[in-house]
Each structure stands twice: as structure tokens, then as C-alpha cells.
Motif scaffolding. Structure first.
Motif, short mmCIF file in Angstrom:
data_model
loop_
_atom_site.label_atom_id
_atom_site.label_comp_id
_atom_site.label_asym_id
_atom_site.label_seq_id
_atom_site.Cartn_x
_atom_site.Cartn_y
_atom_site.Cartn_z
N ASN A 80 0.82 -1.21 0.00
CA ASN A 80 0.00 0.00 0.00
C ASN A 80 0.85 1.26 0.00
O ASN A 80 0.32 2.36 0.08
N GLY A 81 2.16 1.09 -0.08
CA GLY A 81 3.06 2.24 -0.21
C GLY A 81 3.47 2.88 1.10
O GLY A 81 4.17 3.90 1.09
N ASP A 82 3.06 2.31 2.24
CA ASP A 82 3.45 2.87 3.54
C ASP A 82 4.57 2.01 4.13
O ASP A 82 4.34 1.10 4.92
N PHE A 83 5.80 2.33 3.73
CA PHE A 83 6.93 1.52 4.14
C PHE A 83 7.31 1.74 5.61
O PHE A 83 7.92 0.87 6.23
N ASP A 84 6.94 2.90 6.15
CA ASP A 84 7.22 3.13 7.57
C ASP A 84 6.43 2.15 8.43
O ASP A 84 6.97 1.53 9.36
N LYS A 85 5.13 1.99 8.14
CA LYS A 85 4.32 1.03 8.88
C LYS A 85 4.79 -0.39 8.61
O LYS A 85 4.77 -1.25 9.50
N ALA A 86 5.20 -0.64 7.37
CA ALA A 86 5.67 -1.98 7.02
C ALA A 86 6.88 -2.36 7.87
O ALA A 86 6.98 -3.49 8.36
N ILE A 87 7.80 -1.43 8.06
CA ILE A 87 9.00 -1.69 8.85
C ILE A 87 8.64 -1.91 10.32
O ILE A 87 9.21 -2.78 11.00
N VAL A 88 7.69 -1.12 10.82
CA VAL A 88 7.26 -1.28 12.21
C VAL A 88 6.75 -2.68 12.47
O VAL A 88 7.14 -3.35 13.45
N TYR A 89 5.88 -3.18 11.58
CA TYR A 89 5.34 -4.53 11.76
C TYR A 89 6.41 -5.59 11.55
O TYR A 89 6.38 -6.66 12.17
N LEU A 90 7.36 -5.30 10.69
CA LEU A 90 8.47 -6.25 10.47
C LEU A 90 9.32 -6.36 11.74
O LEU A 90 9.72 -7.46 12.13
N ASP A 91 9.57 -5.22 12.38
CA ASP A 91 10.31 -5.23 13.65
C ASP A 91 9.56 -6.03 14.71
O ASP A 91 10.17 -6.81 15.46
N GLU A 92 8.23 -5.83 14.76
CA GLU A 92 7.42 -6.57 15.74
C GLU A 92 7.46 -8.07 15.45
O GLU A 92 7.51 -8.89 16.38
N ALA A 93 7.43 -8.44 14.17
CA ALA A 93 7.48 -9.86 13.81
C ALA A 93 8.81 -10.47 14.24
O ALA A 93 8.85 -11.60 14.75
N GLU A 94 9.91 -9.73 14.05
CA GLU A 94 11.22 -10.24 14.45
C GLU A 94 11.30 -10.40 15.96
O GLU A 94 11.83 -11.39 16.47
N GLU A 95 10.75 -9.43 16.70
CA GLU A 95 10.72 -9.52 18.16
C GLU A 95 9.88 -10.70 18.64
O GLU A 95 10.16 -11.29 19.69
N LEU A 101 16.73 -14.07 9.03
CA LEU A 101 17.17 -13.96 7.63
C LEU A 101 16.00 -13.56 6.74
O LEU A 101 16.13 -12.69 5.88
N LEU A 102 14.84 -14.18 6.98
CA LEU A 102 13.65 -13.84 6.21
C LEU A 102 13.30 -12.37 6.41
O LEU A 102 12.97 -11.66 5.45
N MET A 103 13.37 -11.89 7.67
CA MET A 103 13.07 -10.48 7.94
C MET A 103 14.05 -9.55 7.22
O MET A 103 13.66 -8.50 6.70
N LEU A 104 15.31 -9.95 7.16
CA LEU A 104 16.32 -9.14 6.48
C LEU A 104 16.05 -9.08 4.98
O LEU A 104 16.16 -8.01 4.36
N ILE A 105 15.66 -10.21 4.40
CA ILE A 105 15.35 -10.26 2.97
C ILE A 105 14.13 -9.39 2.66
O ILE A 105 14.13 -8.64 1.68
N ILE A 106 13.10 -9.51 3.48
CA ILE A 106 11.89 -8.70 3.27
C ILE A 106 12.21 -7.21 3.40
O ILE A 106 11.75 -6.39 2.61
N ARG A 107 13.02 -6.87 4.41
CA ARG A 107 13.42 -5.47 4.60
C ARG A 107 14.15 -4.96 3.35
O ARG A 107 13.91 -3.83 2.88
N ALA A 108 15.03 -5.79 2.80
CA ALA A 108 15.77 -5.41 1.59
C ALA A 108 14.81 -5.22 0.41
O ALA A 108 14.98 -4.30 -0.40
N GLU A 109 13.79 -6.07 0.33
CA GLU A 109 12.80 -5.92 -0.73
C GLU A 109 12.09 -4.57 -0.64
O GLU A 109 11.83 -3.92 -1.65
N TYR A 110 11.77 -4.15 0.58
CA TYR A 110 11.11 -2.85 0.77
C TYR A 110 11.99 -1.71 0.29
O TYR A 110 11.53 -0.78 -0.38
N TYR A 111 13.27 -1.78 0.64
CA TYR A 111 14.18 -0.72 0.23
C TYR A 111 14.37 -0.72 -1.29
O TYR A 111 14.54 0.35 -1.90
#
Length: 477
Positions: A80-95, A101-111
Motif C-alpha cells: 500500500n506504499g506505507d513503508f514506515d508502517k511496514a518496517i514497524v510490523y516487520l520489527d514486531e514480527a522479528e521480536e 534472515l527472512l526479515m532481512l530479505i523482506i526489509r531489503a525488498e522494501y528498500y
């Protein structure tokens, strides 16, 4: 058993069947978190990010800190184009314990999608050089226009690294893109062909094309006039009807710059409504014949269901667009349920359209007909014929737009479109590439740039491979 059935259908990319099973299951088990989760997963697979978000936010509220839900929420917000929210939920998922590694790959995809290349490089540096990360590492090289580097990486011996078949297929398409960028068109075609040969997604050609014929035969002018009609609405639904890779994302990006227009992406609501008609009317007929049993109160309810699905997007906007790729089969139905709607029929040269479909990973989105040039050509013709049928039969305002004309005469064609929507002209529509919005679909790396003409006539680079296709679409060239 329902959940197992849905999982099997999604894995085989039989998305329409999966929707039907989920809708049937939710009628008996409306609170099932598993069915709702797979409904959200399916919405993401079919690029209906609005409905995916709605379901996932509800699930996360009911059961917080579930990694699987948080990862999907992150993906939905990114699309939906909101990468700030996407990163927040990604951080929560990692926690919450998601694979790092999957979280790092997804983060790279966003960037990579948002063109934050320095942050992308930082992610790549943290990755081990193994098969699992090869796709995003290749995409990072392509983002830096190091096409030869991407080719060297993807041509390396990585297929013994435990990759899923879907990942190998995706890598083949990325390789095809890299070869295309350096003008090695034969190698690009062979890479795409390899992906199609690996893929085992079934395609029922007889059933696929019979659906178009059945719809046109049933919904003629007399039948359309006889069907119940939904209420007029203040917000106008707007349908962008076109093939995959025909310019629908480009058109959506242009419209996103107008203050009176909001984009809802590829809504699956229309398809879900079609599935509900039989149960709602208690009809003995199958779709589309069960439309004859829609009563006025049913039409009103169906209209409410559609408008409710776009309520968040419609606030303050006069027009909300929908570019679902099965709209060509839904248009007659939607025109009756939502008589305030309008539609644009978007055309693209059949050979350019087919080459783009064949060399892009549309298999991941369930477009299994792209595996075969003959099926690709016949599908293009079927959609062309049903579009002509709607232009001759529907009562809602409709216009035709050609991708090639839009590219060649951007201002004239855009002004014509805005006038068609009864909206005042806005100069920002010309500068669509300046939008902060990142396109939601596979075309994201194209529509966030200025208008370019290099895709026009691209098929000539692959002409020697297109013999069967050219024979099929000859009269439309």
C-alpha cells in the motif's frame, strides 16, 4: 479439512477456487481465524491489499504478537506504499520470533521497491551469500544497473541450495529482465521459457474460454435491462479494465495525483460478491445465470458490500478506482449493482502485451495461461471481444484508451480521461512520476519514472520466437 483444502488450492495457484472454498467455509465458521488468515493471504496473492489489511488488522487485534500475521501485515502495508508502517510490523514480527534472515530479505525488498538504495546495500552486506538470498541480491544489482553482475550471480550454480521451485522460477524471470536490459534478447527469452517449463500450474483452457462465451451470451441488452439495479452512490466507483501488463498500473499512478481520485488497487470484492449471489438469492442456477434471481434488496445489499470495502479510500474523494485483473468478466454485473460507476477499457498492442506477460512472473499471481503462447494469444482475443461486448451493451459511461496513445500523447489522453470522470483538470496528473506513492504491483519499477516509449514495439526484439502467437492475433495487429 476446509483449511487443508484452501492451503492446497493456494499452493497450486487456483485462487478463484480457493476464494469459493473460503467464502463457503466462512458462512459456517465466520470466526475461524485460520480461514480468515488464508483469506488475507489470498488477498495478498491476488494484489487486493485493501481487503488484506482489513482482515489482518482484525486478526492482529484479536491475537497480537503472532509472527505469521505480523509478517503479512508488513507486506500488506508495503504494497500500500506505507513503508514506515511496514518496517514497524516487520520489527514486531522479528521480536515475536520470526526468522531473522527472512526479515532481512523482506526489509531489503522494501528498500528496493522504494528505491532507498543505500539502505538496500546495508541489508545486502548483512546477508550470507547463499541461494536463499540470491534473488534480492540480484535485484539489488539491477537497481544499481549492474545487469552483468546480476547475470553472473543468477547464472551461478545455486539451484542445489534447497530453493523452492517458486523461487527458482522467480530467479529465471529476474535473469530474463537482466538479459533484456543489455539487449541479449534470445537469452532473455530462453530464461523466461525455462521458468514456464519448470512451472506445473494447471490451466484448463476449455473452461477458461467458455467462461467468456457464457458471460457474453447471457448478458445481452435485454437481460441487462431486466436485471435489478442497485442505488446510485455519491462516490463513483471507477473500473480500469485491462490485461496484465497493459498499462493499468501506469494509469492508476496518473490518477493518483488528482485530489478527487483515490486508488483501491486490485479489489477482490467483485469476485466475492459474485460468489455470494447464489447463497443470497437461494438460486438453482449457477453463475452467471443466477443473476436473474437478484431482487432489489439483494442489489442494494451487494452495492453496500462494495462501497463498504472502499469506505476508507472514499473519504473526501469523488472517485475510487479498482483495477482488478478479472474486471473484464465482472463488468456487466458491477454495472448493474453500481450504476453510478464508470469504466475505461485499456488496450495495448497484442504482441507487446504478450511479450511482457511471457517475460514477467505472472505465474506467481495465478495467471497460468501465460505459460503458453497460444493460450496467451487466445486470452488476449477473448478479453478484447468481451470488452467490445460491454461497450455495445452496458448503460454506464465507458471510454476506450490505448496504451500507445497514452504514452505518445500523455497530456491529450490524460485530459480526456479526467474530463470523462467529470472532474476539473489538475496539472499534477502530468507529473505522476513525482508521486510519493510506490505502485502496488509488479510494475512498480516502471511507473515511478517519467513516461517512456521504449516498451512500444518491444515485441520486434523477440519476433522470431512469436510465430504461433502472431498467427493467432494477426487480424488485430
Amino acid at each position: 479439512e476446509l483449511v487443508k483444502s484452501v492451503q492446497s488450492l493456494i499452493s497450486k495457484k487456483l485462487f478463484q477456487h480457493a476464494y469459493a472454498v473460503i467464502e463457503e467455509g466462512l458462512s459456517s465458521y465466520p470466526k475461524s481465524s485460520k480461514l480468515r488468515f488464508h483469506s488475507a493471504q489470498l488477498a495478498l496473492e491476488t494484489m487486493d491489499f485493501i481487503n488484506a489489511l482489513k482482515i489482518l488488522e482484525e486478526l492482529n487485534k484479536e491475537d497480537p504478537c503472532q509472527p505469521s500475521i505480523l509478517v503479512l501485515l508488513s507486506r500488506a502495508w508495503s504494497h500500500n506504499g506505507d513503508f514506515d508502517k511496514a518496517i514497524v510490523y516487520l520489527d514486531e514480527a522479528e521480536e515475536a520470533g520470526a526468522n531473522k534472515l527472512l526479515m532481512l530479505i523482506i526489509r531489503a525488498e522494501y528498500y528496493e521497491r522504494s528505491r532507498k538504495l543505500d539502505l538496500l546495500d546495508e541489508c545486502i552486506k548483512q546477508m550470507s551469500k547463499d541461494a536463499v538470498s540470491i534473488n534480492i541480491r540480484a535485484r539489488a544489482l539491477i537497481a544499481r544497473k549492474d545487469y552483468v553482475g546480476a547475470i553472473d550471480l543468477l547464472e551461478s550454480d545455486y539451484e542445489d541450495g534447497g530453493l523452492a521451485v517458486s523461487d527458482i522460477i522467480h530467479n529465471c524471470f529476474i535473469l530474463a529482465k537482466a538479459y533484456d536490459k543489455i539487449g541479449e534478447y534470445d537469452k532473455a527469452w530462453m530464461s523466461a521459457k525455462k521458468a514456464h517449463e519448470i512451472d506445473q500450474t494447471p490451466f484448463n483452457a476449455d473452461k477458461h474460454f467458455a467462461t467468456f462465451e457464457k458471460m457474453m451470451a447471457f448478458l445481452d441488452v435485454d437481460m441487462l435491462n431486466a436485471l435489478a439495479e442497485g442505488p446510485n452512490t455519491e462516490v463513483k466507483p471507477f473500473y480500469i479494465v485491462g490485461n496484465p501488463r497493459s498499462g493499468t498500473s501506469l494509469l492508476e499512478q496518473i490518477l493518483s495525483m488528482h485530489p478527487d481520485i483515490e486508488n483501491a488497487g486490485e479489489l477482490s470484492t467483485g469476485h466475492k460478491m459474485m460468489l455470494q449471489v447464489g447463497q443470497m438469492t437461494d438460486s438453482f442456477h449457477r453463475w452467471p445465470s443466477n443473476m436473474i434471481d437478484i431482487r432489489q434488496e439483494d442489489a442494494d445489499l451487494l452495492s453496500h458490500i462494495y462501497m463498504d470495502s472502499i469506505i476508507k479510500q472514499s473519504k473526501g474523494h469523488k472517485v475510487v478506482s479498482n483495477k482488478a485483473l478479472n474486471l473484464s468478466l465482472q463488468l456487466g454485473f458491477l454495472s448493474k449493482i453500481l450504476p453510478s460507476s464508470r469504466a475505461v477499457i485499456l488496450h495495448r498492442h497484442p504482441l507487446d502485451n504478450a511479450v511482457s506477460c511471457y517475460t514477467t512472473n505472472l505465474l506467481a499471481s495465478g495467471h497460468s495461461y501465460t505459460n503458453n503462447l497460444e493460450a496467451l494469444g487466445k486470452t488476449w482475443i477473448a478479453r478484447k471481444k468481451i470488452s467490445e461486448h460491454w461497450l455495445n451493451t452496458l448503460s454506464i459511461p465507458m471510454m476506450e484508451l490505448h496504451y500507445e496513445q497514452l504514452v505518445a500523447n500523455q497530456r491529450i489522453e490524460t485530459e480526456r480521461l479526467i474530463k470523462f470522470l467529470d472532474l476539473p483538470w489538475n496539472e499534477d496528473c502530468i507529473n505522476f512520476h513525482k508521486s510519493k506513492r510506490v505502485a502496488q504491483t509488479i510494475s512498480y519499477d516502471q511507473v515511478n519514472k517519467k513516461m517512456y516509449k521504449t516498451s512500444d514495439g518491444r515485441w520486434r526484439n523477440y519476433e522470431k520466437h512469436l510465430g504461433p502467437l502472431i498467427d493467432i492475433v494477426q487480424e488485430y495487429i
